[in-house]
Design an enzyme around this catalytic site. Structure first.
Site, PDB file in Angstrom:
ATOM      1  N   PRO A  89      11.292 -20.359  -3.338  1.00 14.95           N
ATOM      2  CA  PRO A  89      10.218 -20.841  -4.227  1.00 14.95           C
ATOM      3  C   PRO A  89       8.937 -20.009  -4.088  1.00 14.95           C
ATOM      4  O   PRO A  89       8.059 -20.095  -4.942  1.00 14.95           O
ATOM      5  CB  PRO A  89       9.964 -22.278  -3.764  1.00 14.95           C
ATOM      6  CG  PRO A  89      11.101 -22.645  -2.891  1.00 14.95           C
ATOM      7  CD  PRO A  89      11.716 -21.382  -2.370  1.00 14.95           C
ATOM      8  N   GLU A 116      14.728 -25.870   5.404  1.00 18.25           N
ATOM      9  CA  GLU A 116      13.300 -25.888   5.043  1.00 18.25           C
ATOM     10  C   GLU A 116      12.723 -24.491   4.881  1.00 18.25           C
ATOM     11  O   GLU A 116      11.569 -24.333   4.516  1.00 18.25           O
ATOM     12  CB  GLU A 116      12.498 -26.686   6.070  1.00 18.25           C
ATOM     13  CG  GLU A 116      12.450 -28.175   5.771  1.00 18.25           C
ATOM     14  CD  GLU A 116      13.835 -28.815   5.708  1.00 18.25           C
ATOM     15  OE1 GLU A 116      14.131 -29.483   4.702  1.00 18.25           O
ATOM     16  OE2 GLU A 116      14.613 -28.631   6.654  1.00 18.25           O
ATOM     17  N   ARG A 154      24.961 -11.472 -18.922  1.00 15.47           N
ATOM     18  CA  ARG A 154      25.032 -11.455 -20.392  1.00 15.47           C
ATOM     19  C   ARG A 154      24.252 -10.301 -21.012  1.00 15.47           C
ATOM     20  O   ARG A 154      24.376 -10.044 -22.204  1.00 15.47           O
ATOM     21  CB  ARG A 154      24.646 -12.809 -20.977  1.00 15.47           C
ATOM     22  CG  ARG A 154      23.271 -13.269 -20.639  1.00 15.47           C
ATOM     23  CD  ARG A 154      23.129 -14.758 -20.928  1.00 15.47           C
ATOM     24  NE  ARG A 154      23.353 -15.086 -22.330  1.00 15.47           N
ATOM     25  CZ  ARG A 154      22.549 -14.723 -23.309  1.00 15.47           C
ATOM     26  NH1 ARG A 154      21.476 -14.001 -23.053  1.00 15.47           N
ATOM     27  NH2 ARG A 154      22.807 -15.057 -24.553  1.00 15.47           N
ATOM     28  N   ASP A 169      17.949 -13.482 -28.837  1.00 11.77           N
ATOM     29  CA  ASP A 169      17.734 -14.639 -27.965  1.00 11.77           C
ATOM     30  C   ASP A 169      16.286 -15.072 -27.925  1.00 11.77           C
ATOM     31  O   ASP A 169      15.387 -14.258 -28.102  1.00 11.77           O
ATOM     32  CB  ASP A 169      18.073 -14.260 -26.508  1.00 11.77           C
ATOM     33  CG  ASP A 169      19.550 -14.324 -26.233  1.00 11.77           C
ATOM     34  OD1 ASP A 169      20.256 -14.921 -27.040  1.00 11.77           O
ATOM     35  OD2 ASP A 169      19.961 -13.768 -25.207  1.00 11.77           O
TER      36      ASP A 169
HETATM   37  N1  ADE Z   1      15.135 -22.170  -3.333  1.00 10.71           N
HETATM   38  C1  ADE Z   1      14.651 -23.422  -3.426  1.00 10.71           C
HETATM   39  N2  ADE Z   1      13.994 -23.603  -4.571  1.00 10.71           N
HETATM   40  C2  ADE Z   1      14.033 -22.409  -5.238  1.00 10.71           C
HETATM   41  C3  ADE Z   1      13.517 -21.953  -6.482  1.00 10.71           C
HETATM   42  N3  ADE Z   1      12.809 -22.732  -7.288  1.00 10.71           N
HETATM   43  N4  ADE Z   1      13.752 -20.676  -6.821  1.00 10.71           N
HETATM   44  C4  ADE Z   1      14.460 -19.869  -6.008  1.00 10.71           C
HETATM   45  N5  ADE Z   1      14.954 -20.235  -4.829  1.00 10.71           N
HETATM   46  C5  ADE Z   1      14.758 -21.494  -4.435  1.00 10.71           C
END
Ligand code: ADE
Length: 251
Positions: A89, A116, A154, A169
């Site tokens: 994230p 985590e 793709r 697209d």
């Molecule tokens: N791992 C946990 N959440 C994620 C996300 N939103 N994007 C990429 N990897 C992740």
């Protein structure tokens, strides 16, 4: 294109990679996918892949050694010349533009984090890129890796039958896609727009462009800042804006 996916849960990929477009791309030899279990690279009797964080706090952190060993084991002499992408994230946001850049590579390594977090030395000294698929937290990088494999596959020439398909697209040109219809022309009184039934090619093209502009303006106006717009597009957007202005002042 060859993908190497490093994960603690290779079984998660079985369904998605064995259906539809990805299945066909693999069968045609346009894409190869190798799944590698990070646990196979962990040492010791218990093959431990996680540990508690230094400094305390809850949760478990993925240890660096099995991940470094997996990448180096998989890439061998190619270590250093293949992009190594950590799904997290904290990464840069995935987009159609990033998908296009990745599709130019002959080979990619995708590391799926879990728990985590992943020891920071993987971020700093092993990954060449960090990618997030959106501002939400998933339980691991497996679903993000599937998203990337799908979006990239793709775009590989030959994967989709119609070479124009990806060009039209949503997001390909920085706009949302225009509405699509198929038969019947009248379903429960919901009619297909007359413009599409006209058979008039130029009128259809103009209608589609205006619908794409209108949708983007209504739903994702920030995309218009980077979209390639003609003078005619801009005039249509100005028209939409003044219609709204008119509705607001009379309402
Ligand atoms: N791992 C946990 N959440 C994620 C996300 N939103 N994007 C990429 N990897 C992740």
């Amino acid at each position: 294109m060859h993908f190497d996916i490093l994960t603690l849960f290779p079984g998660m990929f079985e369904g998605p990679f064995e259906e539809s477009i990805i299945k066909r791309a693999r069968e045609a030899g346009l894409v190869t996918i190798a799944l590698h279990n990070i646990r196979d690279y962990a040492t010791g009797r218990h093959r431990v892949t996680d540990d508690t964080p230094y400094g305390g706090g809850g949760g478990m952190i993925m240890k660096p050694e099995p991940i470094f060993a997996a990448v180096e084991g998989v890439l061998g002499e190619h270590t250093g010349s293949v992009p190594v992408i950590l799904l997290t994230p904290q990464g840069k946001l995935f987009s159609q533009q990033v998908a296009r850049q990745l599709a130019r590579q002959p080979r990619l390594v995708l590391i799926c984090g879990r728990y985590e977090g992943v020891d920071e030395r993987v971020h700093h000294h092993l990954a060449t890129d960090e990618i997030s698929i959106g501002d939400y937290v998933l339980s691991g990088g497996e679903l993000p890796a599937m998203v990337i494999v799908d979006a990239v596959t793709r775009l590989i020439p030959g994967v989709l039958g119609d070479p124009g398909a990806t060009f039209e697209d949503s997001h390909a040109e920085g706009l949302l896609e225009y509405p699509q219809y198929t038969r019947p022309p009248d379903y429960r009184g919901y009619r297909v727009p007359e413009e599409l039934l006209s058979g008039h090619h130029a009128e259809i093209t103009r209608w589609r462009r205006q619908q794409a502009l209108r949708r983007t303006w209504l739903r994702r106006p920030e995309l218009l800042e980077h979209a390639r717009l003609s003078k005619e597009d801009q005039a249509y957007l100005d028209e939409l804006a003044s219609e709204e202005e008119g509705a607001r002042s009379s309402g």
